[in-house]
Write a protein that holds these residues in place. Structure first.
Motif, mmCIF file in Angstrom:
data_model
loop_
_atom_site.group_PDB
_atom_site.id
_atom_site.type_symbol
_atom_site.label_atom_id
_atom_site.label_comp_id
_atom_site.label_asym_id
_atom_site.label_seq_id
_atom_site.Cartn_x
_atom_site.Cartn_y
_atom_site.Cartn_z
ATOM 1 N N MET A 167 0.810 -1.347 -0.024
ATOM 2 C CA MET A 167 0.132 0.033 0.075
ATOM 3 C C MET A 167 0.829 1.251 -0.172
ATOM 4 S SD MET A 167 -2.719 0.976 2.738
ATOM 5 C CE MET A 167 -3.120 2.573 3.169
ATOM 6 N N GLU A 168 0.479 2.249 -0.871
ATOM 7 C CA GLU A 168 1.199 3.536 -0.834
ATOM 8 C C GLU A 168 1.141 4.200 0.399
ATOM 9 O OE1 GLU A 168 1.411 7.111 -4.021
ATOM 10 O OE2 GLU A 168 0.391 5.576 -4.400
ATOM 11 N N SER A 169 2.204 5.023 0.887
ATOM 12 C CA SER A 169 1.908 5.614 1.974
ATOM 13 C C SER A 169 1.350 7.200 1.489
ATOM 14 C CB SER A 169 3.227 5.730 2.875
ATOM 15 O OG SER A 169 4.215 6.458 2.114
ATOM 16 N N LYS A 170 0.677 7.647 2.391
ATOM 17 C CA LYS A 170 0.194 8.870 1.942
ATOM 18 C C LYS A 170 0.998 10.184 1.983
ATOM 19 C CE LYS A 170 -4.463 8.392 4.136
ATOM 20 N NZ LYS A 170 -5.328 9.050 5.156
ATOM 21 N N LYS A 171 0.903 10.926 1.029
ATOM 22 C CA LYS A 171 1.909 12.243 0.858
ATOM 23 C C LYS A 171 1.624 12.959 2.130
ATOM 24 C CE LYS A 171 3.967 11.416 -3.180
ATOM 25 N NZ LYS A 171 5.112 11.434 -3.395
ATOM 26 N N LYS A 172 2.839 13.573 2.707
ATOM 27 C CA LYS A 172 2.434 14.372 3.911
ATOM 28 C C LYS A 172 2.567 15.865 3.803
ATOM 29 C CE LYS A 172 5.397 14.485 7.719
ATOM 30 N NZ LYS A 172 6.262 13.986 8.831
ATOM 31 N N VAL A 173 1.584 16.593 4.243
ATOM 32 C CA VAL A 173 1.511 18.221 3.914
ATOM 33 C C VAL A 173 1.665 18.700 5.389
ATOM 34 C CG1 VAL A 173 0.078 20.005 3.168
ATOM 35 C CG2 VAL A 173 0.338 17.820 2.020
ATOM 36 N N LEU A 174 2.448 19.879 5.637
ATOM 37 C CA LEU A 174 2.600 20.555 6.790
ATOM 38 C C LEU A 174 1.827 21.895 6.327
ATOM 39 C CD1 LEU A 174 3.838 21.121 9.634
ATOM 40 C CD2 LEU A 174 5.819 21.875 8.593
ATOM 41 N N ILE A 175 0.780 22.336 7.216
ATOM 42 C CA ILE A 175 0.262 23.463 7.061
ATOM 43 C C ILE A 175 0.740 24.445 7.945
ATOM 44 C CG2 ILE A 175 -1.994 24.801 6.916
ATOM 45 C CD1 ILE A 175 -3.301 21.998 6.167
ATOM 46 N N VAL A 176 1.319 25.565 8.120
ATOM 47 C CA VAL A 176 1.867 26.600 9.098
ATOM 48 C C VAL A 176 0.937 27.856 8.918
ATOM 49 C CG1 VAL A 176 3.522 27.692 9.876
ATOM 50 C CG2 VAL A 176 3.994 25.626 8.494
ATOM 51 N N ASP A 177 0.010 28.062 9.921
ATOM 52 C CA ASP A 177 -0.782 29.352 9.905
ATOM 53 C C ASP A 177 -1.028 29.714 11.501
ATOM 54 O OD1 ASP A 177 -3.084 31.196 9.635
ATOM 55 O OD2 ASP A 177 -2.870 30.536 7.521
ATOM 56 N N ASP A 178 -1.113 30.887 11.758
ATOM 57 C CA ASP A 178 -1.384 31.407 13.096
ATOM 58 C C ASP A 178 -3.034 31.457 13.385
ATOM 59 O OD1 ASP A 178 -1.456 33.595 11.454
ATOM 60 O OD2 ASP A 178 -1.090 34.864 12.938
ATOM 61 N N GLU A 179 -3.828 31.205 12.405
ATOM 62 C CA GLU A 179 -5.326 31.193 12.472
ATOM 63 C C GLU A 179 -5.694 29.621 12.710
ATOM 64 O OE1 GLU A 179 -7.454 33.848 9.769
ATOM 65 O OE2 GLU A 179 -5.767 34.345 8.974
ATOM 66 N N GLU A 180 -6.478 29.525 13.564
ATOM 67 C CA GLU A 180 -6.843 27.958 13.761
ATOM 68 C C GLU A 180 -7.818 27.579 12.971
ATOM 69 O OE1 GLU A 180 -7.521 26.628 17.719
ATOM 70 O OE2 GLU A 180 -6.697 28.144 18.733
ATOM 71 N N VAL A 181 -8.763 28.681 12.366
ATOM 72 C CA VAL A 181 -9.888 28.272 11.248
ATOM 73 C C VAL A 181 -9.362 27.878 10.212
ATOM 74 C CG1 VAL A 181 -10.312 30.639 10.715
ATOM 75 C CG2 VAL A 181 -12.172 28.864 10.519
ATOM 76 N N ILE A 182 -8.122 28.518 9.774
ATOM 77 C CA ILE A 182 -7.398 28.242 8.428
ATOM 78 C C ILE A 182 -6.832 26.924 8.861
ATOM 79 C CG2 ILE A 182 -5.551 28.601 6.939
ATOM 80 C CD1 ILE A 182 -7.911 30.520 6.324
ATOM 81 N N LEU A 183 -6.238 26.495 9.437
ATOM 82 C CA LEU A 183 -5.594 25.182 9.700
ATOM 83 C C LEU A 183 -6.580 24.060 9.762
ATOM 84 C CD1 LEU A 183 -3.164 25.639 12.957
ATOM 85 C CD2 LEU A 183 -2.528 25.380 10.670
ATOM 86 N N PHE A 184 -7.843 24.507 10.482
ATOM 87 C CA PHE A 184 -8.757 23.413 10.384
ATOM 88 C C PHE A 184 -9.374 23.155 9.101
ATOM 89 C CE2 PHE A 184 -13.225 21.822 10.978
ATOM 90 C CZ PHE A 184 -13.118 20.964 11.686
ATOM 91 N N LEU A 185 -9.629 24.153 8.403
ATOM 92 C CA LEU A 185 -10.186 24.035 7.074
ATOM 93 C C LEU A 185 -9.313 23.383 6.074
ATOM 94 C CD1 LEU A 185 -12.550 24.909 4.955
ATOM 95 C CD2 LEU A 185 -10.992 27.072 4.685
#
Length: 119
Positions: A1-19
């Motif tokens: 099974m192929e492993s998922k590509k990993k994305v790092l999201i950096v933002d000081d707004e929790e609503v953006i991080l969540f979205l």
């Protein structure tokens, strides 16, 4: 099974991080988040992501500085700058990023940019 590509999201707004996290997990990516540049760099060094989505305007270390440090460690890492301010697109430091997305509740552009680099 192929492993998922990993994305790092950096933002000081929790609503953006969540979205962004919700939207990208629905697309099948593994998502990590960080609320500031210092934390993002620690996570980046501990477990390198396949792609970074980076806010520019954050307290402490701004996104341009984080971008420079990440690119100095891994020059080929795709970095998407995400900002509420379209005028940052003209900023010289933003040119080192691979893509520039203006923050929006409509994440179609963001998801298309992520897929472009990770598919």
């Amino acid at each position: 099974m192929e492993s998922k590509k990993k994305v790092l999201i950096v933002d000081d707004e929790e609503v953006i991080l969540f979205l962004y996290k919700e939207e990208l997990e629905e697309e099948g990516f593994a998502v990590e988040t960080a609320m500031n540049g210092e934390l993002a760099l620690r996570q980046f060094e501990a477990a390198p992501p396949d792609l970074v989505i980076l806010d520019i305007n954050m307290p402490g270390m701004n996104g341009i500085e984080v971008l420079r440090q990440m690119k100095s460690i891994n020059a080929s890492l795709p970095v998407i700058l995400s900002s509420a301010y379209p005028e940052y697109k003209q900023d010289f430091g933003a040119w080192a990023s691979d893509e520039y997305i203006v923050k929006s509740a409509n994440t179609a552009d963001l998801k298309a940019a992520v897929r472009k680099y990770l598919d």
